[in-house]
Scaffold this motif. Structure first.
Motif, PDB file in Angstrom:
ATOM      1  N   SER A 257      -4.929  -0.441   0.282  1.00 16.64           N
ATOM      2  CA  SER A 257      -3.841   0.549   0.120  1.00 16.64           C
ATOM      3  C   SER A 257      -4.775   1.935   0.339  1.00 16.64           C
ATOM      4  O   SER A 257      -6.129   2.354   0.149  1.00 16.64           O
TER       5      SER A 257
ATOM      6  N   ALA B 137      -2.908   4.678  -1.036  1.00 14.60           N
ATOM      7  CA  ALA B 137      -1.910   5.195  -2.370  1.00 14.60           C
ATOM      8  C   ALA B 137      -3.174   6.042  -2.559  1.00 14.60           C
ATOM      9  O   ALA B 137      -2.107   7.124  -3.341  1.00 14.60           O
TER      10      ALA B 137
ATOM     11  N   GLU C 185       0.972  -0.976   8.336  1.00 15.46           N
ATOM     12  CA  GLU C 185       1.751  -0.562   6.939  1.00 15.46           C
ATOM     13  C   GLU C 185       1.049   0.074   6.269  1.00 15.46           C
ATOM     14  O   GLU C 185       1.875   1.194   5.111  1.00 15.46           O
TER      15      GLU C 185
ATOM     16  N   ALA D 196       3.632   2.510   6.283  1.00 18.52           N
ATOM     17  CA  ALA D 196       4.439   3.253   5.710  1.00 18.52           C
ATOM     18  C   ALA D 196       4.572   3.348   4.471  1.00 18.52           C
ATOM     19  O   ALA D 196       5.604   3.583   3.866  1.00 18.52           O
ATOM     20  N   GLU D 197       2.956   2.843   3.636  1.00 18.48           N
ATOM     21  CA  GLU D 197       3.115   3.227   2.284  1.00 18.48           C
ATOM     22  C   GLU D 197       2.789   4.562   2.168  1.00 18.48           C
ATOM     23  O   GLU D 197       3.137   5.470   1.358  1.00 18.48           O
TER      24      GLU D 197
ATOM     25  N   THR E 220       4.302   6.782   4.095  1.00 20.28           N
ATOM     26  CA  THR E 220       5.656   7.455   3.784  1.00 20.28           C
ATOM     27  C   THR E 220       6.854   7.441   2.410  1.00 20.28           C
ATOM     28  O   THR E 220       7.191   8.275   2.781  1.00 20.28           O
ATOM     29  N   ARG E 221       6.639   6.518   1.793  1.00 19.61           N
ATOM     30  CA  ARG E 221       6.759   6.229   0.415  1.00 19.61           C
ATOM     31  C   ARG E 221       6.123   7.941  -0.256  1.00 19.61           C
ATOM     32  O   ARG E 221       7.007   7.388  -1.277  1.00 19.61           O
ATOM     33  N   ILE E 222       4.998   7.635  -0.493  1.00 21.94           N
ATOM     34  CA  ILE E 222       4.727   9.105  -0.740  1.00 21.94           C
ATOM     35  C   ILE E 222       4.748  10.696  -0.312  1.00 21.94           C
ATOM     36  O   ILE E 222       5.220  11.387  -1.642  1.00 21.94           O
TER      37      ILE E 222
ATOM     38  N   GLN F  89      10.282   6.446  14.536  1.00 25.62           N
ATOM     39  CA  GLN F  89      10.396   7.528  13.668  1.00 25.62           C
ATOM     40  C   GLN F  89       9.998   8.994  13.327  1.00 25.62           C
ATOM     41  O   GLN F  89      10.030  10.060  12.199  1.00 25.62           O
TER      42      GLN F  89
END
Length: 298
Positions: A147, A149, A175, A178-179, A181-183, A211
């Protein structure tokens, strides 16, 4: 091909967030030194490095990639950029990267999330800016399956605080994209990529294109030589296509890079004025479908 008459605008443009750049840019890694292996070579000639930067901007480059850890014993890429180009043109976008760092002796270290602000501020001081246009989180090779994050979240906080305008990631997996872009919004991905890239690495540029994210390959010319630069002779196929276009193999590698999609940017780096002109001239080369297919088999 008359290289001197071609500018970076020949490659077309892309938007990094709200910042429009020519797809042919410039990488500053080699500015601070002569020789091959990055971080283990003699310092560059200061006047020549400054001249290269100014010529790059004259030829339409408005996207420069740098880092605070790009330095030799006497030269700093960020300081050279500041000296050569400040006050900066309004359309110039300077991208930098954090997480790796080097102490004053040149030894490498990796920042904890709480230390990223210090790295961002170091870039601000060296570049003479009050904010950074774009900061890429450069992921360690040992962390490509873990991760990001906590680190990316720390950069998102600095973006919210106004120190950074846009965020990207580097040396990343789908992966991790994707992690991230969620933040917070991600405007670019910087990964090694070029002719001969492994099939499993081709998913990232496709994902970015889907994207609307810029894909910014590094080592597009160097390939497996990476920081040491291009080593050995180019494949016969590349040399044959280069002859057909009156170009160099390096120019064909850059042209292939730019034709991987409208969202793909190039950031070739050099401290050589002649190589700079040749690199930018590659923006005007258009490979045929047959040539692209031949290169894709390598």
């Amino acid at each position: 091909m008359t290289s001197a008459t071609i500018t970076a605008a020949a490659a077309g443009t892309w938007k990094l967030g709200d910042l429009t750049v020519n797809r042919m840019g410039f990488g500053a890694m080699r500015l601070s030194q002569n020789g091959e292996a990055f971080g283990n070579a003699t310092p560059s000639d200061r006047d020549r490095a400054i001249a290269v930067l100014r010529r790059a901007v004259e030829l339409g480059v408005n996207h420069i990639d740098t880092a605070a850890f790009y330095f030799s014993s006497l030269r700093s890429a960020n300081e050279l950029i500041n000296s050569a180009l400040s006050p900066y043109p309004d359309d110039l976008v300077i991208a930098t990267k954090v997480w790796p760092g080097r102490d004053p002796s040149g030894n490498w270290w990796w920042a904890e999330p709480a230390q990223l602000r210090g790295q961002v501020e170091e870039n601000l001081r060296q570049l003479g800016r009050d904010h950074l246009d774009l900061v890429n989180l450069r992921i360690p090779p040992s962390r490509t399956a873990t991760s990001i994050a906590e680190h990316f979240g720390a950069l998102a906080d600095l973006r919210d605080a106004g120190l950074i305008r846009h965020l990207g990631i580097s040396n990343a997996t789908p992966e991790q994209l994707a992690e991230a872009t969620r933040i917070a919004p991600v405007v670019c991905v910087q990964n090694p990529y070029g002719i001969g890239t492994r099939p499993e690495d081709r998913a990232m540029p496709r994902t970015c294109g889907e994207q609307g994210i810029a894909f910014v390959p590094f080592f597009a010319i160097a390939g497996k030589g990476r920081e040491a630069g291009r080593t050995g002779a180019d494949d016969d196929e590349i040399q044959s296509i280069a002859r057909a276009h009156g170009a160099t193999p390096a120019q064909i590698r850059l042209a292939w890079t730019l034709q991987q999609g409208p969202h793909v940017l190039a950031i070739p780096g050099t401290g050589n004025p002649g190589h700079l002109v040749d690199n930018i001239a590659a923006a005007a080369i258009r490979l045929t479908e047959d040539e692209l297919a031949r290169l894709d088999t390598l």
